[in-house]
Design a protein around this motif. Sequence first.
Motif, mmCIF file in Angstrom:
data_model
loop_
_atom_site.group_PDB
_atom_site.id
_atom_site.type_symbol
_atom_site.label_atom_id
_atom_site.label_comp_id
_atom_site.label_asym_id
_atom_site.label_seq_id
_atom_site.Cartn_x
_atom_site.Cartn_y
_atom_site.Cartn_z
ATOM 1 N N GLU A 1 2.589 11.589 -10.322
ATOM 2 C CA GLU A 1 2.088 12.633 -10.486
ATOM 3 C C GLU A 1 3.024 13.929 -10.576
ATOM 4 N N GLU B 1 2.474 6.249 -6.980
ATOM 5 C CA GLU B 1 1.287 7.276 -7.515
ATOM 6 C C GLU B 1 1.709 8.729 -7.170
ATOM 7 N N ASP C 1 -1.111 12.433 6.497
ATOM 8 C CA ASP C 1 -2.228 13.151 5.482
ATOM 9 C C ASP C 1 -1.698 12.903 4.170
ATOM 10 N N LEU C 2 -2.726 12.586 3.378
ATOM 11 C CA LEU C 2 -2.288 12.353 1.820
ATOM 12 C C LEU C 2 -1.603 13.468 1.085
ATOM 13 N N ARG D 1 2.750 1.692 -3.374
ATOM 14 C CA ARG D 1 1.948 2.106 -4.524
ATOM 15 C C ARG D 1 1.690 3.628 -4.166
ATOM 16 N N LEU D 2 1.612 4.126 -3.063
ATOM 17 C CA LEU D 2 1.122 5.261 -2.768
ATOM 18 C C LEU D 2 2.567 6.164 -3.353
ATOM 19 N N GLY E 1 0.923 -1.304 0.054
ATOM 20 C CA GLY E 1 -0.201 -0.152 -0.185
ATOM 21 C C GLY E 1 0.705 1.244 0.116
ATOM 22 N N ASP E 2 1.833 1.427 0.808
ATOM 23 C CA ASP E 2 2.908 2.387 0.832
ATOM 24 C C ASP E 2 3.502 2.491 -0.388
ATOM 25 N N LEU F 1 2.097 13.678 -0.672
ATOM 26 C CA LEU F 1 2.228 14.087 -1.996
ATOM 27 C C LEU F 1 3.028 15.258 -1.875
#
Lengths: 621, 150
Positions: free
Chosen positions: B27, B23, B120-121, B19-20, B16-17, B125
């Motif tokens: 971007e 991701e 926090d996402l 992939r994050l 999960g991490d 990011l």
Amino acid sequence: MTSPDSVLIGSYDYILVALSVLIAILASYAALDLAGRVTSAQGKARLLWLNGGASAMGFGIWSMHYIGMLAFRLPIPVQYDWPTVLLSLVAAIVASGIALFVVSRSRMGMFRAVLGSIFMGGGIATMHYTGMSAMRLEAMCSYSAALVTLSVILAIVISFVALWLTFYFRGETTAWSWRKMHCALVMGAAIPVMHYTGMAAANFTPATSVQWNRSHAISVSSLSVAGITIVTLMVLGLVLLTSLADRRFSLQALELESSRRHHQIIETSLDAFIEMDSHGLITDWNAQAETTFGWSRSEAIGQTLSQMTIPHRYREAHTQGLRRFLATGEGPVLNKRIEITALHRDGTEFPIELAISAIRWGEKRLFSAFVRDVTEQKRAQQELARKVEELARSNAELELFAYAASHDLQEPLRMVASYTQLLARRYRGKLDTDADEFIGFAVDGATRMQTLIQDLLSYSRVTTKGQLLQLADAKAACDSALKGLRKSIEDSSAVVSVGSLPTVLADATQLTQLFQNLIGNAIKYRNERRPEIRVAARPNGNEWTFSVQDNGIGIAPQYFERIFQMFQRLHTVREYSGTGIGLAICRKIVERHGGRIWVEAQPGQGSTFLFTIPRAEGTEK
Amino acid sequence: MNSRTIEILLVEDNPGDARLTLEAFKEGKVLNNITVVKDGVEALTYLHRQGPYASARAPDLILLDLNLPKKDGREVLADIKADERLKLIPVVVLTTSAAQEDVARAYGNHANCYVTKPVDLDQFLRVVHSIENFWLTFVRFPAHGEENVR
């Protein structure tokens, strides 16, 4: 009626005068001694002592008086009417009885003393003049009124002095004392003064015409003088001896009774009592010692104490300790409560608490000890210690659990939150409105849960990650709290005034957190007014009371307790954000510092949060 | 340097991490190729080009998690920085741990920087973009030894 030159001139036999004074002194001494006996005796014995004492004393005084009379020589033969003489003796005994009665009371006031001395002095005067009137001689007896009055006054005054002295000395416990003797000398010298004044008051003129009833008259020979003297001395001596013996016996009886009582106290004591001589042999062993150690008294007495009661491995130390004490007088285990292991007859060992004292008994040295079996207390103590340890462990485990749980929960939750947020970021507006709403709820829930877990973590960190309490400047802590709150202070244009704050024993980081939470709340729960916040501290006994006062929305009294509980909130998240952990953390911090936290407030009137922190010793200026 | 594809090795056991992070880089602006390995042993195998990674390219940047199975990130870091060739590769420790001892130990082992993953996402990011910006755009590296050889 009679011409002055016809007055009969009397002369004194000075040996008899001296004898009378001696008897007076002896009688006084007996009186002083008897007063003590009458005072200490009870019931029948008291009555007996009062009567016997009064008789002996009265007899002594009377005998002094009579020998004084006989010392007076007239040129004509003198005879005495014996019933009258007997009457004078009764008067002396009654006077003595009154005197003894007065001085043996537990209290003697001035009124009683005066009344007693009037009766006693009156009695003595009565005895004297009755005795005078017993004289049968061929002469007229006339009295000088002034001298008679003087003699009566003297009798009363001397009685008064005698009563006071006797009352004062009656407490003397010894049979013989110099003070008592001095007192007896004064009293014994004073009584004859009255007598001879009374004698001087009498004038005798020859009158052959005087018709006496001489049927009971007797003449007094030198032999009878000797008889009176001897009897008097014997009576007084007997009284003194009896008093002495009684004193001894009653003292012994008292001692015997007290020693019996002590024996009974020791025998019935719930503590075992053991006595040992300097050879280490048992010399006394009470009933409880039998129970405690399993050996009967007859088995124990005469045996070596260490072999009967001390486990093998400690015997050598015991023997050496005893030897060292006898040689040097050093007894580190004496005269204090110590705890050691004892040996029972059946071989089991058990804990005892005992106090040993060493006494000298003549040439011998004895050691006595009260011993208490503390098996039960020990067990209870250990049980308690075990429970406390268990509790501490379970508490620590619980805190660790809370910490670990919230820590480990964070990881999966971060996934949920991150991916729902990513969903929202990438797909908002690309699915349908329901999807948007669902994603919104998911994001919101996950975010809130993250905050809760963060709070839970910081709550459990108060104890799990707390630093040691050190001297910390509360002002500095408050300043750094204000720094952390700078943004919200600016946003709300709050005015925060900080008074002088002390140095306290604290975890500086937690103190900062405490101020930050309280001041943060004061800003957050504001009303339309511009927030005014005052931070202050004042000494209160051995602690400091800190206060954070605001002019915000206040709190209703029914919530004063609840606000400090975890996750308890008074407002919806919409009204005021937050999870309800702030004040719970504050309370935990304050309690960790040994203080209390509470609030004083009224709705609409602002709130004052107060907390205490013990004063750090030695830091006060 | 920017013209070519940047090679990144991501050492992260939680998919999960991982992939994050992927991701987040997706971007970004920099062309990159991220290889994900799931434990410390695999990371070193990769870096030493052993086994299945015999033909792997040397990474330009290593993103290293600390809590890893088999061999944890702290040891991996120590191994990398003890290796004459590998120590030239910048290592960014990217972990959930905010523990002071972890931070200190990482820098003690010559980590190039230490970043705690924000919860926090949006912040995450931002952090990833900062790493990208700084390490992959502004920072200059020595030329790759192997490229010189090739």
